[in-house]
Design an enzyme around this catalytic site. Structure first.
Site, PDB file in Angstrom:
ATOM      1  N   TYR A   1       0.818  -1.209   0.000  1.00  0.00           N
ATOM      2  CA  TYR A   1       0.000   0.000   0.000  1.00  0.00           C
ATOM      3  C   TYR A   1       0.858   1.268   0.000  1.00  0.00           C
ATOM      4  CZ  TYR A   1      -4.745  -1.775   0.817  1.00  0.00           C
ATOM      5  OH  TYR A   1      -5.986  -2.345   0.695  1.00  0.00           O
TER       6      TYR A   1
ATOM      7  N   ASP B   1      -6.642  -6.771   4.133  1.00  0.00           N
ATOM      8  CA  ASP B   1      -7.753  -6.088   3.475  1.00  0.00           C
ATOM      9  C   ASP B   1      -8.699  -7.120   2.881  1.00  0.00           C
ATOM     10  OD1 ASP B   1      -9.257  -3.993   2.255  1.00  0.00           O
ATOM     11  OD2 ASP B   1      -8.148  -4.284   0.389  1.00  0.00           O
TER      12      ASP B   1
ATOM     13  N   LYS C   1       2.745 -15.368   2.497  1.00  0.00           N
ATOM     14  CA  LYS C   1       2.910 -16.065   1.208  1.00  0.00           C
ATOM     15  C   LYS C   1       4.401 -16.326   1.053  1.00  0.00           C
ATOM     16  CE  LYS C   1       1.343 -17.628  -2.785  1.00  0.00           C
ATOM     17  NZ  LYS C   1       0.486 -18.835  -2.901  1.00  0.00           N
TER      18      LYS C   1
ATOM     19  N   ASP D   1      -3.434 -18.088   0.397  1.00  0.00           N
ATOM     20  CA  ASP D   1      -4.457 -18.740  -0.439  1.00  0.00           C
ATOM     21  C   ASP D   1      -5.189 -19.822   0.361  1.00  0.00           C
ATOM     22  OD1 ASP D   1      -2.054 -20.146  -0.393  1.00  0.00           O
ATOM     23  OD2 ASP D   1      -2.172 -20.811  -2.485  1.00  0.00           O
TER      24      ASP D   1
ATOM     25  N   ASP E   1     -12.552  -8.669   4.528  1.00  0.00           N
ATOM     26  CA  ASP E   1     -13.834  -8.609   3.809  1.00  0.00           C
ATOM     27  C   ASP E   1     -14.455 -10.001   3.727  1.00  0.00           C
ATOM     28  OD1 ASP E   1     -13.799  -5.854   3.250  1.00  0.00           O
ATOM     29  OD2 ASP E   1     -14.452  -6.170   1.187  1.00  0.00           O
TER      30      ASP E   1
HETATM   31  C1  IPM Z   1     -10.575  -0.913   4.024  1.00  0.00           C
HETATM   32  C2  IPM Z   1     -10.782  -0.297   2.664  1.00  0.00           C
HETATM   33  C3  IPM Z   1      -9.601   0.603   2.349  1.00  0.00           C
HETATM   34  C4  IPM Z   1      -8.359  -0.248   2.343  1.00  0.00           C
HETATM   35  C5  IPM Z   1      -9.737   1.412   1.050  1.00  0.00           C
HETATM   36  C6  IPM Z   1     -11.008   2.229   1.039  1.00  0.00           C
HETATM   37  C7  IPM Z   1      -8.536   2.285   0.802  1.00  0.00           C
HETATM   38  O1  IPM Z   1     -10.946  -1.284   1.703  1.00  0.00           O
HETATM   39  O2  IPM Z   1     -10.504  -0.151   5.003  1.00  0.00           O
HETATM   40  O3  IPM Z   1     -10.481  -2.121   4.096  1.00  0.00           O
HETATM   41  O4  IPM Z   1      -8.071  -0.910   1.330  1.00  0.00           O
HETATM   42  O5  IPM Z   1      -7.667  -0.271   3.358  1.00  0.00           O
HETATM   43 MG    MG Z   2     -11.080  -3.250   2.495  1.00  0.00          MG
END
Ligand code: IPM
Ligand code: MG
Length: 353
Positions: free
Chosen positions: A138, A244, A188, A220, A248
Site C-alpha cells: 500500500y 484487506d 505467502k 491462499d 472482507d
Molecule cells: C478498508 C478499505 C480501504 C483499504 C480502502 C477504502 C482504501 O478497503 O478499510 O479495508 O483498502 O484499506
Molecule cells: Mg477493504
C-alpha cells in the site's frame, strides 16, 4: 475524552449521527465526552480541495480518538489518485501511525441465518483479524505507471521492515492472550521474500508470548480455510493487503457487513474507529442504512482508547438486545422481524441502554 468525528461520505453522516446520539446518552450519565466535527474524503475534496485537509489533520492529532463514518462514492471516482477520498483515509492512517487494525468478525446468534454459509458452520464464530495498516504494498516505494520498452508497465513494492512486523505481531499476540491464546500468522512465504521476513519475525516475537499457540498459513489456503472451517481461527495476524482481502471475506461469514466495527490503533492506543463497510452510495440519504457497525465502533473506542469498559459493554448489550427484540434494518432483515430505518434503529439502541 476528546473525539474527532469524521462523518465522511455516502451513508456516513446518517450512521455517525446515530452513534453520536448513543454517546450523548453516556455523556448525560457522566462520561466526559467532547466531540468536534471534521471533514475527510469526498466531502473534504468538495469543501477544501483535499481529501485530508490540514484542518482535519490538526483536529485528528489533537483528539484522543477519531470516529469515522465512511468515505468515497462515484462522484469522486474520476478524480486523480491524490484527490480520491480513499487517499484521505490512507493518509490519516499513516499520519497518525495507526498501524494496528483490529477487525473482529462475530456471528450474533440472531443473525446466523443471514450468513451465506450453513448456520452450523458459523454458529458461535468469533475471530479477530489483526491487519497491519501502514506498510506493505500500500505504501511501498517505488510505485507507478510508466512506459518501458514502448509499453506501459504498472508496479508497486511489497516491503516490510522487521520493526514494522514486530510491533504488529506484538499487538496480535497480546490480543490472543486476552482471548483463546491461538494466533495464526498469514503470509505467502513460498513465493514472496517480504513475507518470508514476516514469518521469521513473527516466530522470533513468539518467544515473548510462550502461552500463545502460534501457527502459520499461506494466504491462499487461509482464504479457503475461512470458508471451509472458520471456527478453527481465534486471532489472525497478517499484512496490509492480505488483511484487506481476508477481513472482507471474514465479514461475510457473519452475514452482515453492516454489523462489524473496527479499530485502528497507534502504539499508545489512540485510535480511529470505523465500520468496516463502505459508504453505500446506492442507499445514501434514504435513512435505511444500518447504524449498528458504527455504534459498535463507538463502543470499541470507549474500550480501547478510553478504558471505559463498562460503558462499552452497556452499548454492546443494547445492540444485542435490539437484535433479540427483532429490530432489523434492510441488510439483515428476515421474515417475521420488525423492519426499521437508521433513526429508528438508533432509537431502539438508546431505549435498550
Ligand atoms: C478498508 C478499505 C480501504 C483499504 C480502502 C477504502 C482504501 O478497503 O478499510 O479495508 O483498502 O484499506
Ligand atoms: Mg477493504
Amino acid at each position: 475524552m476528546k473525539i474527532c468525528v469524521l462523518a465522511g461520505d455516502g451513508i456516513g453522516p446518517e450512521i455517525v449521527a446515530e452513534a453520536l446520539r448513543v454517546l450523548d446518552v453516556l455523556r448525560r450519565d457522566g462520561l466526559p465526552l467532547e466531540t468536534e466535527m471534521g471533514l475527510l474524503g469526498g466531502c473534504a475534496v468538495d469543501a477544501a480541495g483535499d481529501p485530508f485537509p490540514d484542518a482535519t489533520r490538526d483536529l485528528a492529532r489533537a483528539a484522543d480518538a477519531i470516529l469515522l463514518g465512511s468515505v468515497g462514492g462515484p462522484k469522486w471516482d474520476g478524480l486523480a489518485r491524490e484527490l480520491r477520498p480513499e487517499r484521505g483515509l490512507l493518509r490519516i492512517r499513516k499520519d497518525l501511525e495507526l498501524f494496528a487494525n483490529l477487525r473482529p468478525a462475530v456471528v450474533y446468534p440472531e443473525l446466523a441465518g443471514a450468513s451465506a454459509l450453513k448456520p452450523e458452520v458459523v454458529a458461535g464464530l468469533d475471530i479477530l483479524i489483526v491487519r497491519e495498516l501502514t506498510g506493505d504494498i500500500y505504501f511501498g516505494q517505488p510505485r507507478g505507471i510508466e512506459v518501458r520498452d514502448g509499453e506501459r508497465v504498472g508496479y508497486n513494492t511489497m516491503i516490510y521492515s522487521e520493526s514494522e512486523v514486530r510491533r504488529i505481531a506484538r499487538v496480535a499476540f497480546a490480543a490472543a492472550m486476552k482471548r483463546n491464546r491461538r494466533l495464526c500468522s498469514v503470509d505467502k512465504m513460498n513465493v514472496l521474500e517480504a513475507t518470508q521476513l514476516w514469518r521469521d519475525v513473527v516466530i522470533e516475537t513468539a518467544a515473548e508470548f510462550p502461552q500463545v499457540e502460534l501457527s502459520h498459513m499461506l494466504v491462499d489456503n487461509a482464504a479457503m480455510q475461512l470458508v471451509r472451517n472458520p471456527r478453527q481461527f481465534d486471532v489472525i495476524v497478517t499484512g496490509n493487503m492480505f488483511g484487506d482481502i481476508l477481513s472482507d471475506e471474514a465479514s461475510m461469514l457473519t452475514g452482515s457487513i453492516g454489523m462489524l466495527p473496527s479499530a485502528s490503533l497507534d502504539a499508545a492506543n489512540k485510535g480511529l474507529y470505523e465500520p468496516i463497510h463502505g459508504s453505500a452510495p446506492d442507499i445514501a440519504g434514504r435513512g435505511v442504512a444500518n447504524p449498528l457497525a458504527t455504534i459498535l465502533s463507538a463502543a470499541m473506542m470507549l474500550r480501547y482508547s478510553f478504558g471505559a469498559a463498562e460503558a462499552a459493554e452497556r452499548v454492546e448489550k443494547a445492540v444485542k438486545q435490539v437484535l433479540a427484540q427483532g429490530y432489523r434494518t434492510g441488510d439483515i432483515d428476515a421474515p417475521g422481524m420488525t423492519r426499521v430505518g437508521t433513526r429508528a434503529m438508533g432509537d431502539a439502541v438508546i431505549a435498550a441502554m
